[in-house]
Design a protein around this motif. Structure first.
Motif, PDB file in Angstrom:
ATOM      1  N   GLY A 270       0.685  -1.513   0.066  1.00  0.00           N
ATOM      2  CA  GLY A 270       0.253   0.091  -0.108  1.00  0.00           C
ATOM      3  C   GLY A 270       0.673   1.593  -0.358  1.00  0.00           C
ATOM      4  N   LEU A 271       2.047   1.123  -0.011  1.00  0.00           N
ATOM      5  CA  LEU A 271       2.882   2.674  -0.108  1.00  0.00           C
ATOM      6  C   LEU A 271       3.018   3.251  -1.508  1.00  0.00           C
ATOM      7  N   PRO A 272       2.431   4.466  -1.558  1.00  0.00           N
ATOM      8  CA  PRO A 272       2.218   5.376  -3.013  1.00  0.00           C
ATOM      9  C   PRO A 272       3.526   5.092  -3.751  1.00  0.00           C
ATOM     10  N   CYS A 273       3.284   4.774  -5.029  1.00  0.00           N
ATOM     11  CA  CYS A 273       4.503   5.018  -6.226  1.00  0.00           C
ATOM     12  C   CYS A 273       4.333   6.098  -6.511  1.00  0.00           C
ATOM     13  N   ILE A 274       5.979   6.695  -6.840  1.00  0.00           N
ATOM     14  CA  ILE A 274       5.980   7.471  -8.725  1.00  0.00           C
ATOM     15  C   ILE A 274       7.137   7.079  -9.455  1.00  0.00           C
ATOM     16  N   PHE A 275       5.969   6.487 -10.922  1.00  0.00           N
ATOM     17  CA  PHE A 275       7.574   5.955 -11.607  1.00  0.00           C
ATOM     18  C   PHE A 275       7.732   7.140 -13.021  1.00  0.00           C
ATOM     19  N   SER A 276       8.497   6.465 -13.484  1.00  0.00           N
ATOM     20  CA  SER A 276       9.258   7.132 -14.775  1.00  0.00           C
ATOM     21  C   SER A 276       8.216   6.578 -15.804  1.00  0.00           C
ATOM     22  N   SER A 277       7.956   7.366 -16.344  1.00  0.00           N
ATOM     23  CA  SER A 277       7.093   6.724 -17.636  1.00  0.00           C
ATOM     24  C   SER A 277       7.677   6.226 -18.979  1.00  0.00           C
ATOM     25  N   THR A 278       9.130   5.771 -18.421  1.00  0.00           N
ATOM     26  CA  THR A 278       9.785   4.690 -19.176  1.00  0.00           C
ATOM     27  C   THR A 278       9.461   2.831 -18.585  1.00  0.00           C
ATOM     28  N   ILE A 279       8.579   3.324 -17.318  1.00  0.00           N
ATOM     29  CA  ILE A 279       8.595   2.099 -16.430  1.00  0.00           C
ATOM     30  C   ILE A 279       6.997   1.843 -17.929  1.00  0.00           C
ATOM     31  N   THR A 280       6.597   0.457 -18.253  1.00  0.00           N
ATOM     32  CA  THR A 280       5.542  -0.582 -18.918  1.00  0.00           C
ATOM     33  C   THR A 280       4.495  -0.005 -17.416  1.00  0.00           C
ATOM     34  N   PRO A 281       3.908   0.986 -18.413  1.00  0.00           N
ATOM     35  CA  PRO A 281       1.910   1.227 -17.823  1.00  0.00           C
ATOM     36  C   PRO A 281       1.854  -0.101 -16.853  1.00  0.00           C
ATOM     37  N   GLU A 282       1.475  -1.195 -17.311  1.00  0.00           N
ATOM     38  CA  GLU A 282       1.528  -2.805 -16.782  1.00  0.00           C
ATOM     39  C   GLU A 282       2.067  -3.055 -15.053  1.00  0.00           C
ATOM     40  N   VAL A 283       2.705  -1.478 -14.732  1.00  0.00           N
ATOM     41  CA  VAL A 283       2.998  -2.032 -13.262  1.00  0.00           C
ATOM     42  C   VAL A 283       2.248  -1.083 -12.245  1.00  0.00           C
ATOM     43  N   LYS A 284       1.447  -0.272 -13.307  1.00  0.00           N
ATOM     44  CA  LYS A 284       0.407   0.103 -12.366  1.00  0.00           C
ATOM     45  C   LYS A 284      -0.767  -0.049 -12.034  1.00  0.00           C
ATOM     46  N   LEU A 285      -0.671  -0.797 -10.530  1.00  0.00           N
ATOM     47  CA  LEU A 285      -1.561  -2.375  -9.474  1.00  0.00           C
ATOM     48  C   LEU A 285      -2.832  -1.033  -8.957  1.00  0.00           C
ATOM     49  N   LEU A 286      -2.242  -0.134  -8.809  1.00  0.00           N
ATOM     50  CA  LEU A 286      -3.238   1.070  -8.096  1.00  0.00           C
ATOM     51  C   LEU A 286      -3.874   1.764  -8.188  1.00  0.00           C
ATOM     52  N   PRO A 287      -4.586   2.094  -8.122  1.00  0.00           N
ATOM     53  CA  PRO A 287      -5.398   3.617  -8.275  1.00  0.00           C
ATOM     54  C   PRO A 287      -4.634   4.781  -8.224  1.00  0.00           C
ATOM     55  N   GLU A 288      -3.730   4.729  -7.598  1.00  0.00           N
ATOM     56  CA  GLU A 288      -2.864   6.085  -6.824  1.00  0.00           C
ATOM     57  C   GLU A 288      -1.648   5.926  -7.758  1.00  0.00           C
ATOM     58  N   THR A 289      -1.407   4.716  -8.217  1.00  0.00           N
ATOM     59  CA  THR A 289       0.155   4.983  -8.345  1.00  0.00           C
ATOM     60  C   THR A 289       0.182   5.605  -9.579  1.00  0.00           C
ATOM     61  N   CYS A 290       1.078   6.182  -9.690  1.00  0.00           N
ATOM     62  CA  CYS A 290       1.288   7.494 -11.109  1.00  0.00           C
ATOM     63  C   CYS A 290       2.691   7.891 -11.572  1.00  0.00           C
ATOM     64  N   PHE A 291       2.454   8.076 -12.873  1.00  0.00           N
ATOM     65  CA  PHE A 291       4.178   7.990 -13.943  1.00  0.00           C
ATOM     66  C   PHE A 291       4.291   9.512 -14.107  1.00  0.00           C
ATOM     67  N   LEU A 292       5.954  10.029 -14.054  1.00  0.00           N
ATOM     68  CA  LEU A 292       5.804  10.814 -14.702  1.00  0.00           C
ATOM     69  C   LEU A 292       6.643  11.120 -15.523  1.00  0.00           C
ATOM     70  N   ASP A 293       6.984  11.778 -16.400  1.00  0.00           N
ATOM     71  CA  ASP A 293       8.599  11.649 -17.479  1.00  0.00           C
ATOM     72  C   ASP A 293       9.423  12.377 -17.072  1.00  0.00           C
ATOM     73  N   LEU A 294      10.481  11.556 -17.642  1.00  0.00           N
ATOM     74  CA  LEU A 294      11.554  11.641 -17.319  1.00  0.00           C
ATOM     75  C   LEU A 294      12.587  13.186 -17.704  1.00  0.00           C
ATOM     76  N   ASN A 295      11.379  13.974 -19.107  1.00  0.00           N
ATOM     77  CA  ASN A 295      11.746  15.169 -18.973  1.00  0.00           C
ATOM     78  C   ASN A 295      11.033  16.489 -18.288  1.00  0.00           C
ATOM     79  N   THR A 296      10.609  16.081 -17.738  1.00  0.00           N
ATOM     80  CA  THR A 296       9.912  16.703 -16.732  1.00  0.00           C
ATOM     81  C   THR A 296      10.479  17.694 -15.504  1.00  0.00           C
ATOM     82  N   ASN A 297      10.910  18.554 -15.150  1.00  0.00           N
ATOM     83  CA  ASN A 297      11.863  18.924 -14.415  1.00  0.00           C
ATOM     84  C   ASN A 297      11.513  18.987 -12.850  1.00  0.00           C
TER      85      ASN A 297
END
Length: 349
Positions: A270-297
């Motif tokens: 239940g630990l909230p996770c932030i992943f880079s968008s280079t990681i497969t979206p299949e890894v999003k198992l929970l609604p609260e898990t989010c992705f950010l672009d590596l080019n983002t500040n």
């Protein structure tokens, strides 16, 4: 693997290090073979490697199944397995890119994919993205989830308070990353993100769990950025499940991944996770898990971390992950059924 005798053997390249898992495997009755003094650094090493692999299979080929957990540069293992008539030869993809930026090595790795595919009889992957990267879209790829022991990773408030105390964490924000200290994991960018976090939460702590070749380089960067009081290198740990209980945010800005097991473990708790968008979206198992672009500040990443920290409440996620196919007991049974089914098919031929 020999399913008649139920014997399992492991073959690894000897990189000169002794790993704790070796003793664990041996205690389970698993035979452990090492190709001594074999480590591929240049084309001449590969010649030596091929001879060693061929000699191994010449002496040990009473297997029903060869299951290769490696990328294309190790295709020769499957080629030798084919030469010595081992019927089931599995190539298993765990990544979505080579662990190098060297263009020549990437070119060679891509050129070897054809040989890998030609000598394998079955294709497995931890995700669709990992399967497409190594095998292409034309192969019939079976997905085997990177499942975990959900009982071990169940959220436990008592453990959380206990390990926060051990780590010297009070009410402050605790961010963590679990992974090898290697280029792929993008720790330099992670430190830039955390530096921005400290602008808002000056008492926050970053815990880096894992070891690797970049340890000294990253330690120096921490010093140059004046982060020594806030960044903790925990090294290799056997109690990752307990450490995750103590954290508030799991951060993984990797350059590439297949389907990271640590991402599943963190979400299982239940630990909230932030992943880079280079990681497969299949890894999003929970609604609260989010992705950010590596080019983002980095500041955008930092703001997201703080936003989650101030609003998120952890709960048990076992039922959700079981329904999505990430229960280790069920996935293990699925793999064993696959093994047995393929052996039966070959017995009838």
């Amino acid at each position: 693997m020999d399913l008649v005798t139920n014997e399992v053997s492991l073959l690894v390249l000897d990189d000169g290090q002794q790993y704790e898992l070796e003793d664990k495997f041996k205690k389970l009755g698993i035979r452990f073979y090492k190709l001594k003094d074999i480590w591929i650094r240049n084309p001449f090493d590969y010649i030596k490697y091929e001879k060693a692999v061929d000699q191994f299979f010449k002496n040990h080929h009473a297997f029903d199944i060869i299951h290769l957990h490696a990328s294309s540069k190790n295709y020769y293992i499957l080629k030798c397995a084919k030469k010595y008539n081992i019927p089931v030869r599995i190539a298993h993809s765990h990544n979505t890119g080579f662990q190098t930026h060297n263009k020549i090595k990437i070119f060679v790795g891509n050129s070897m994919k054809k040989n890998l595919n030609k000598n394998a009889t079955h294709y497995l992957a931890c995700s669709e993205l990992a399967g497409n990267w190594l095998f292409g879209n034309s192969k019939d790829v079976r997905i085997i989830r990177n499942a975990v022991n959900l009982d071990q990773y169940k959220f436990d408030m008592k453990k959380r308070l206990e390990f926060r105390k051990q780590l010297g964490i009070g009410d402050e924000l605790a961010v963590c990353n679990v992974g090898r200290l290697e280029k792929q994991k993008n720790h330099e960018f992670l430190l830039e993100i955390f530096s921005e976090v400290l602008e808002v939460e000056p008492s926050a702590k970053l815990f880096l769990i894992g070891t690797g070749s970049l340890k000294n380089e990253l330690t120096k960067k921490v010093e140059l950025m004046n982060l020594e009081k806030n960044v903790v290198f925990l090294g290799f740990r056997k109690d990752v499940a307990d450490l995750l209980q103590a954290m508030d945010i799991f951060l993984m800005p990797s350059l590439h991944e297949g389907f990271p097991v640590t991402a599943v473990e963190a979400q299982a708790e239940g630990l909230p996770c932030i992943f880079s968008s280079t990681i497969t979206p299949e890894v999003k198992l929970l609604p609260e898990t989010c992705f950010l672009d590596l080019n983002t500040n980095p500041k955008v990443w930092a703001n997201k971390i703080i936003e989650i920290f101030k609003s998120y409440k952890r709960t048990d996620k076992k039922d959700i992950l079981t329904s999505l196919g990430f229960n280790l007991k069920l996935e293990t049974a699925k793999l064993m059924d696959f093994y047995k089914g393929e052996i039966k098919k070959n017995d009838k031929k």
